[in-house]
Write an enzyme that holds these catalytic residues in place. Structure first.
Site, PDB file in Angstrom:
ATOM      1  N   ASP A  14       2.978 -58.133  36.895  1.00  0.00           N
ATOM      2  CA  ASP A  14       1.599 -57.892  36.485  1.00  0.00           C
ATOM      3  C   ASP A  14       0.484 -57.524  36.962  1.00  0.00           C
ATOM      4  O   ASP A  14       0.288 -57.743  37.864  1.00  0.00           O
ATOM      5  CB  ASP A  14       1.596 -59.226  35.476  1.00  0.00           C
ATOM      6  CG  ASP A  14      -0.423 -58.310  34.289  1.00  0.00           C
ATOM      7  OD1 ASP A  14      -0.568 -57.796  34.452  1.00  0.00           O
ATOM      8  OD2 ASP A  14      -1.138 -59.874  33.484  1.00  0.00           O
ATOM      9  N   ASP A  38      -3.244 -50.996  29.650  1.00  0.00           N
ATOM     10  CA  ASP A  38      -4.384 -50.392  30.251  1.00  0.00           C
ATOM     11  C   ASP A  38      -5.217 -51.667  29.466  1.00  0.00           C
ATOM     12  O   ASP A  38      -6.555 -51.794  29.603  1.00  0.00           O
ATOM     13  CB  ASP A  38      -4.848 -48.885  28.820  1.00  0.00           C
ATOM     14  CG  ASP A  38      -6.390 -48.249  29.231  1.00  0.00           C
ATOM     15  OD1 ASP A  38      -6.910 -48.919  29.918  1.00  0.00           O
ATOM     16  OD2 ASP A  38      -6.017 -47.513  28.709  1.00  0.00           O
ATOM     17  N   GLY A 132       5.692 -46.654  28.615  1.00  0.00           N
ATOM     18  CA  GLY A 132       5.038 -47.419  27.687  1.00  0.00           C
ATOM     19  C   GLY A 132       5.192 -46.799  26.125  1.00  0.00           C
ATOM     20  O   GLY A 132       6.161 -45.108  25.884  1.00  0.00           O
ATOM     21  N   TYR A 134       3.390 -43.528  26.038  1.00  0.00           N
ATOM     22  CA  TYR A 134       3.396 -42.065  25.678  1.00  0.00           C
ATOM     23  C   TYR A 134       5.128 -41.570  25.914  1.00  0.00           C
ATOM     24  O   TYR A 134       5.607 -40.445  26.111  1.00  0.00           O
ATOM     25  CB  TYR A 134       2.624 -41.840  27.002  1.00  0.00           C
ATOM     26  CG  TYR A 134       0.997 -42.063  26.629  1.00  0.00           C
ATOM     27  CD1 TYR A 134       0.629 -42.649  25.250  1.00  0.00           C
ATOM     28  CD2 TYR A 134       0.438 -41.594  27.701  1.00  0.00           C
ATOM     29  CE1 TYR A 134      -0.394 -42.309  24.947  1.00  0.00           C
ATOM     30  CE2 TYR A 134      -0.871 -41.412  27.700  1.00  0.00           C
ATOM     31  CZ  TYR A 134      -1.418 -41.709  25.771  1.00  0.00           C
ATOM     32  OH  TYR A 134      -2.773 -41.683  25.870  1.00  0.00           O
TER      33      TYR A 134
HETATM   34  P1  ADP Z   1       1.702 -45.145  28.550  1.00  0.00           P
HETATM   35  O1  ADP Z   1       0.355 -45.371  27.721  1.00  0.00           O
HETATM   36  O2  ADP Z   1       1.289 -44.656  29.753  1.00  0.00           O
HETATM   37  O3  ADP Z   1       3.329 -45.536  28.270  1.00  0.00           O
HETATM   38  P2  ADP Z   1       1.922 -47.952  28.712  1.00  0.00           P
HETATM   39  O4  ADP Z   1       0.719 -48.763  28.746  1.00  0.00           O
HETATM   40  O5  ADP Z   1       2.451 -48.041  26.932  1.00  0.00           O
HETATM   41  O6  ADP Z   1       1.036 -46.493  29.204  1.00  0.00           O
HETATM   42  O7  ADP Z   1       3.777 -48.030  29.545  1.00  0.00           O
HETATM   43  C1  ADP Z   1       3.360 -47.862  30.809  1.00  0.00           C
HETATM   44  C2  ADP Z   1       4.475 -48.557  31.947  1.00  0.00           C
HETATM   45  O8  ADP Z   1       3.569 -49.690  32.196  1.00  0.00           O
HETATM   46  C3  ADP Z   1       4.982 -49.331  31.157  1.00  0.00           C
HETATM   47  O9  ADP Z   1       6.771 -49.294  31.877  1.00  0.00           O
HETATM   48  C4  ADP Z   1       4.887 -51.080  30.717  1.00  0.00           C
HETATM   49  O10 ADP Z   1       5.659 -51.401  30.321  1.00  0.00           O
HETATM   50  C5  ADP Z   1       3.957 -51.256  31.480  1.00  0.00           C
HETATM   51  N1  ADP Z   1       3.140 -52.148  31.866  1.00  0.00           N
HETATM   52  C6  ADP Z   1       2.313 -52.642  30.173  1.00  0.00           C
HETATM   53  N2  ADP Z   1       1.713 -54.271  30.821  1.00  0.00           N
HETATM   54  C7  ADP Z   1       1.740 -54.372  32.051  1.00  0.00           C
HETATM   55  C8  ADP Z   1       1.137 -54.765  32.617  1.00  0.00           C
HETATM   56  N3  ADP Z   1       0.426 -55.394  32.465  1.00  0.00           N
HETATM   57  N4  ADP Z   1       1.361 -54.504  34.710  1.00  0.00           N
HETATM   58  C9  ADP Z   1       2.385 -53.638  34.771  1.00  0.00           C
HETATM   59  N5  ADP Z   1       2.686 -52.802  33.843  1.00  0.00           N
HETATM   60  C10 ADP Z   1       2.393 -52.975  32.826  1.00  0.00           C
END
Ligand code: ADP
Length: 195
Positions: A14, A38, A132, A134
């Site tokens: 995380d 986010d 993720g 997107y």
């Molecule tokens: P986007 O909208 O840019 O695709 P997401 O948050 O849906 O953003 O996903 C971007 C990446 O961050 C994905 O690989 C997801 O698995 C990862 N992710 C989600 N939560 C966390 C976290 N707490 N720490 C690190 N990576 C994360």
């Protein structure tokens, strides 16, 4: 290549729990929070982040804005760099760097790294921006991420260290494989160069 790789790390976890000076948020254009990474960053940084971001007027896709870490400062994260990755609508058969989304994702990395340089941020962690909800293809995104970070570090002293923070072992394996194949390619190029 090998020397520079001391400045690039891959971890699984995380991003809000890391011991780094700054973390990158894969935000949306409102900068007012959302799901995924986010949401995790807004929860960990506390309500002052949302209050602050309301004054920023959003951020266009491909650009970046820096804020304090708010509640994250307690664990050493002084800054958050919010960047807005593209939603993938691209043609996955197009060669790398040739889609509009590739250019926008590369811009996210460049803009973020430029802010880190301006603020002399020593240690910076990126999530896998856009991969993720997107929907950006993961290997393609990792090639863009690594390529731009690597190139930037060859030119600049800051950030001193960059971590690619992956949310799963599978995602980390993609980064390892991308770095390994770039390393082999660089080594083979060195071998054929005349002395
Ligand atoms: P986007 O909208 O840019 O695709 P997401 O948050 O849906 O953003 O996903 C971007 C990446 O961050 C994905 O690989 C997801 O698995 C990862 N992710 C989600 N939560 C966390 C976290 N707490 N720490 C690190 N990576 C994360």
């Amino acid at each position: 290549m090998i020397e520079l790789l001391n400045r690039i790390h891959i971890c699984v976890g995380d991003i809000t729990q890391l011991t780094v000076d700054a973390i990158v948020n894969a935000a949306n254009e409102s900068l007012l929070g959302g799901g995924g990474v986010d949401g995790a960053i807004h929860r960990a940084a506390g309500p002052r982040l949302l209050e602050h971001n309301r004054t920023l007027g959003g951020c266009p896709t491909g650009l970046a804005k820096i804020t304090p870490g708010f509640d994250l400062v307690a664990i050493g994260i002084k800054h958050i760099i919010h960047t807005v990755g593209p939603v993938w609508h691209g043609d996955a058969s197009a060669s790398l760097s040739n889609t509009h989304e590739d250019v926008l994702l590369a811009s996210c990395y460049h803009q973020t790294l430029t802010l880190a340089l301006e603020h002399e941020i020593k240690t910076l962690a990126f999530p896998a921006i856009s991969t993720g909800v997107y929907g950006f293809p993961k290997e393609r995104a990792a090639k863009i991420a690594f390529g731009h970070v690597y190139h930037f570090l060859t030119q600049h002293p800051f950030p001193q260290q960059v971590t690619f923070c992956c949310f799963s072992q599978e995602d980390a394996a993609v980064y390892h494989q991308v770095i390994e194949s770039r390393n082999e390619w660089m080594t083979s190029r060195k071998r054929v160069q005349p002395f």
